[in-house]
Each structure stands twice: as structure tokens, then as C-alpha cells.
Scaffold this active site. Sequence first.
Site, PDB file in Angstrom:
ATOM      1  CG  HIS A   1     112.449  -0.592  34.960  1.00 50.02           C
ATOM      2  ND1 HIS A   1     112.459  -0.667  33.331  1.00 50.02           N
ATOM      3  CD2 HIS A   1     111.500   0.261  35.287  1.00 50.02           C
ATOM      4  CE1 HIS A   1     111.308  -0.506  33.001  1.00 50.02           C
ATOM      5  NE2 HIS A   1     110.756   0.381  33.916  1.00 50.02           N
TER       6      HIS A   1
ATOM      7  CG  HIS B   1     113.148   3.866  31.028  1.00 49.22           C
ATOM      8  ND1 HIS B   1     113.134   3.750  32.112  1.00 49.22           N
ATOM      9  CD2 HIS B   1     114.043   2.748  30.577  1.00 49.22           C
ATOM     10  CE1 HIS B   1     113.747   2.483  32.617  1.00 49.22           C
ATOM     11  NE2 HIS B   1     114.181   2.121  31.717  1.00 49.22           N
TER      12      HIS B   1
ATOM     13  CB  CYS C   1     119.583   7.281  28.198  1.00 46.04           C
ATOM     14  SG  CYS C   1     120.906   6.848  27.431  1.00 46.04           S
TER      15      CYS C   1
ATOM     16  CG  HIS D   1     110.852  -1.108  28.090  1.00 47.42           C
ATOM     17  ND1 HIS D   1     111.632   0.186  27.926  1.00 47.42           N
ATOM     18  CD2 HIS D   1     111.634  -1.721  28.889  1.00 47.42           C
ATOM     19  CE1 HIS D   1     112.570   0.213  28.786  1.00 47.42           C
ATOM     20  NE2 HIS D   1     112.627  -0.902  29.516  1.00 47.42           N
TER      21      HIS D   1
ATOM     22  CD  GLU E   1     114.750   2.610  25.109  1.00 43.75           C
ATOM     23  OE1 GLU E   1     115.234   2.524  23.826  1.00 43.75           O
ATOM     24  OE2 GLU E   1     115.228   2.292  26.062  1.00 43.75           O
TER      25      GLU E   1
ATOM     26  CB  CYS F   1     122.628   1.101  24.348  1.00 44.66           C
ATOM     27  SG  CYS F   1     123.801   1.801  25.443  1.00 44.66           S
TER      28      CYS F   1
ATOM     29  CB  SER G   1     115.549  -4.424  34.806  1.00 41.29           C
ATOM     30  OG  SER G   1     116.456  -4.460  34.033  1.00 41.29           O
TER      31      SER G   1
ATOM     32  CB  SER H   1     118.235  -0.579  36.551  1.00 41.68           C
ATOM     33  OG  SER H   1     117.577  -1.649  36.344  1.00 41.68           O
TER      34      SER H   1
END
Length: 664
Positions: free
Chosen positions: A48, A81, A103, A131, A133, A204, A232, A276
Site C-alpha cells: 500500500h 497481504h 508475509c 483489508h 489481508e 505482528c 495503508s 510500506s
Amino acid sequence: MEIITADHAGFCFGVRRAIELTEEQIRLNNERPDDKKISLYTCGQLIHNRAVTERLRENGVGEIQSIDQAGPGDTIIIRSHGEPEEFYKKAEAIGVNLVDTTCVFVGRIHQLVHQAAEEGRKVIIVGSRDHQEVIATNGWCQWKGVIIQDVEEAEKWAENFEQGQDDGLPLIVCQTTIRRELLDDILRVLDRYEIRYELKNTICNATRERQDACARLAAEVDMMVVIGDPNSSNSKKLYEIAKKYCKHAVFVRDISDLELKEVHKYNRIGITAGASTPAWIIKEVISSMSQNVITDEKNPMFDYMDQIEDSLRLPKPGEIVEGEVIDVLDNEVIINMGCKKDGILRKDEVTLEEGQKLSDVFKVGDTVEAKVMKSDEGDGGISLSKKKLEMNENYKELKEFMENKESINVEFIRAVNGGVIAQYKQVTGFIPMSQLSDRYVEKADEFIGQRADVKVIRVDDRRNRAVFSRKAVLVEEKRKQVEEIWANLNVGDIVEGKVMRFTDYGAFVDIGGVDGLLHISEISWGKLKHPQEVLSIGDIINVKILALNEEKGKISLGLKQTQPEPWSLVGTKYVVGQVIEGKVVQIKEYGAFVELEAGLDGLVHISEIANKRVDSVSDELQVGQVIKAKIMDIDTDRHRISLSIKATLSDDEDDAEEETAEEN
């Protein structure tokens, strides 16, 4: 004005990996002949950040919005993502090549929800339903995940939820970039409704560190600048945190969004950036702010007195001087330095690109800085050098990099005895063979012409010497990667791994950057003499984390724990009276042990071997022999199964008699 950059600002490990893998695909495609080049795409934005995606587009990476827009032979780079499970299946059906930059921490979430869905358990995803992800994660649990974005949605879901007995505990996972406070608030709602659940905190670790660093810095400064793309999610969350702790917080995409006049009102300014946001955008913002700092004006009389004093003396060798270009010749530049002699800057003391002339670089009226090589007290001018000045500055930079333990980018220019000579601007440094890589290097030739990041491990500017280490960078990168991976591992997790090597006592399995030991006793429910009986190098397997010892760097894994325990099948798969086929695995004086399947043996007593007296078991049976036997008894408490070969012989005789009678 003081500018302070927060810790952990900019690219995270996952984004950096996505960029590196994409740049590698660009490089490989550029090396192909024109008629062999392939179409490179990302499905949606790789990360992003508009500036990054525009750069990728300029380098031949297109952007599509659906895999249906790709054709056979095209290559799609999967964004960090991740993508839903069906994306991979469709790619295989179309014939699209995939470069997966998902990731590793997002990939772990996909494994968790996929397993939960197969077990029939409810999956709760805490995060934004729009989103990518979260969308991808939901696609790995058959699109049945419950997405909870805030406390209000948690309240509505909890009111209608009924705890079942057969579908297990709901599994809760999180979007990796959400705030921990949001997760805590939602969990408090579920706890208030007395809902039992299994939580996998998949926020994370790098995200938590970035958010914590932002909060700490925002509380200490007068103004907080958050750099990131409006699309983002993690950048916008940083802005929310900055506003909470700092009265004056701004969100900018790049330097074009920042009002520099507004910045000058504040003494201490904090800078942070989303995961990002590339380093060059951060540096551009900081540089522009620094260049526009308002400083106190000096007394003009002091400047005039300084000029008179400077004109009466000649600069000494080694001194750094500044002057105005008054003439540009073919082989030298004449510079007025405000003293009684002019400076002479010869062509061989200037760094020129191939084909460049002095007139291309210098114009009359330019201000030039150089180092004095020779101060002539006679009629000649003062000999100057730009190269020596640059070299001086380069050595200063190297010392700072060494003290700060920062990396620099160098070019490997030639191999020498014992290592490689590398170029950093105007300085050359030596890289010993032992510092070229974190693996054994037999010949340095493979590195020549390449560029790489290195650490500065020694600088001697008096003797014009510097020593670099590429190995130190690789070791540090691996250490950081391992730390991030360790922070996201938990005992009981089922993870995907790759079999790397064997020992007599087990196999070492790579689980995303760190190795774990799969002991031979944890591979199969049966007995093994060597791991190679069931595994091969390169196999991709799912293993369970049995134990973690970060201090010693040891991880214990289990493979058999991902499969049903054989005795759990007894009663459904095996019953008394059933005739089975098995292999003799052990001979004893009192009978023979027969393997029904791995980890499940039964005993044929010597009296149950034949319809005759048997004096020695080994006279009738051999290890490895496949026999038929009837299950006579099952003792689940003592884990014992009694078998009889003799009983099957009686059955066979009865069947034979019946067949004979029918024929007659």
C-alpha cells in the site's frame, strides 16, 4: 529545530521481502531476449504505497485487479497481504506462474484458519473486512470466518452466539496490523458474555514495536509527522496513535503534502512511517525539513573581518577551502578563494563520468569546495583536489557508519589474493574471503561486478585503508529474521516446514527461516530405524511445535501428532472377530508380534499359530512375513491385541468343506 526519527519506521521484514522478490523478477525478465520476455503483474497493489507501485510500473510490472485478467505463461507476484486459497487453484487451472511474496506471518494465519475450518470450528478474524489481508485470510476458512471490526460488532455477535458442544472452541486470529488495544477491547466483550475461545494473537511483532515507538516519541515532541500512503492500514493506525499522544500530528504521503512553514513553528519534531513506506521517501522528508531550518543571522561586521583575515594568508596543505570559479579550461579550473593566489583544480583531480569534460561540471560563477594539495609561496597557484576532498568525506562517513554499525552499499570491483576490493564512492576497501558470505566461498570471482550491502569493520584514513564485511550484514539480517519468527511461534502451533537434512536420530526441518528437530521418535507412531523410511530431503510437511527454547535456539517438532494415534482407531477400524493382514515384526519364545499398521501391534501366542503343537515360533514364522490372523481380544486399557492364525485356518477349512459339499 530538532528532528527525531522513531525506531522501527519504514519497511518491515515482510514488505522488504516482497520488494526484493519483485526486483529479482524484474532483473530476470530484463536479462531475457525480447522474444522471451514474459508479462509480470501484481494483482492489486503489491504494497500500500503509490510511489512504490508507480516505480514498479515504470520497470515493467503491470497491475491487474483479478486473476481472470491474466493468461497462460504470465507471472503474477502475490502481494505480501496474501491471497485466498481459490486464487492458487485458479492460477493453476489457467497456467499462470506465481511468485508468492505473502508475509510469513500472514501465511501462518492462513494455516491456522484452514486447519480450524477443516475441524469444523468457528473462525473469528479481528480486523477490517475491506483489508486485503483479512479478505485473503477468510478465503482460507471457506469464507465462513466471522469478521469483527470493532467493539459494537463484537457485542452484536456475542449476543447471538451459542456455545456448541461438538464444534470446538472458536479460534480468534487478528489482522497483523491492528492495534493491540482493539483486540483487548473485543476480548473483554467476549469475556463478559462468558464465551470460551482459543486466541492466537497474530498481531505482528514488528507492528507492535512500530506502534509502541510511535506512542513514546509522540509524547515527547511538539509535532509528529506520520509518513505513509492513505491506503495503508498500518500507517493510518500510526496516525491515530500520534494524535492521541501529540497535539500537533500530521499525516503525509511524501514531502509534497508537508507544509514546511508550519513545521518551523515547532522545536522538536518526531518522524515515523508505515511498514510500506520506502526509506527514500522518509529521507526526502527529513532532508527537506532540515534544509529549511531557520537559523540565527550573524553580525555582518564579523563576516567582513573574517574575509579580510582570510585574504592575508594562504591555505595550508590538507585544508578544506571554498571559492568561486573564474575560468574553466580544457585541463584545469581556476578558482578565486579570496586570498592573494588563485586555486588550480586540474582535470585528474576531479571525478568525471566517461566522456564528461570539465566544462560539463563547472561554470564560471559556481561555488566550489576542494582540498589543498600544495600551497605555493612563489608565483604559481594553489594546487587543489576534489577527489581528495571527496575521499576525506568518504572516510568520515565510513567512520560514522562503523561507529553507528550501519550498512553501506559497495561494488565489488576486483579479486585479489585473499579477498575482494570493493568501491565506496572515492574509497576502496578490502573484504577478506572469510567476510564475503555467511557460507564457504572458494573463489571470489562470482562476486565481481555485483553490488551489496556491507558493514565497515575497520577504517584507517591516515593510511587510506578500510575493511568491509558482507558476512556481518547477512548474519544481522538472519538474526533479525529469526527474532521475528521466534516472536510469532507458540507451543502447539501446526506449521509448514521443509525437510533439510537427516541424522540417525531424526530430521531437521526449516519452518520459515529457523530449523527445528523432528526426533525419530516423533515422526511415526510406529518404530523407525532411520527417518528416510518415511521422509525425503525437500519434503514439505506439517509439523506440531512440541517445545521451544529460544535461549538455546532449539525447537522440538512432532509429525505423528498431526495424525491420529493408532489406538484411537481401535474399536472402529479394528473389532474382535475381524480377520486382518499384517507383517511379523518380532519373534519371541512365547509368540510373534504382528504389525497391523504403524504403531499398532498384536500378539499371536505360540498356541495360536497352527492346528498342531508348535515347539519353536521361528520354525513357523519369519520376521517380515505377511500373515492373516483373526482378532481374538482387544484390551484397550493395557493396549493389547490378541491374534490367532489358527482361527483363520479353521475358517478356511470350514469354507473348503462347504464348497466341496455344494459341488457334490
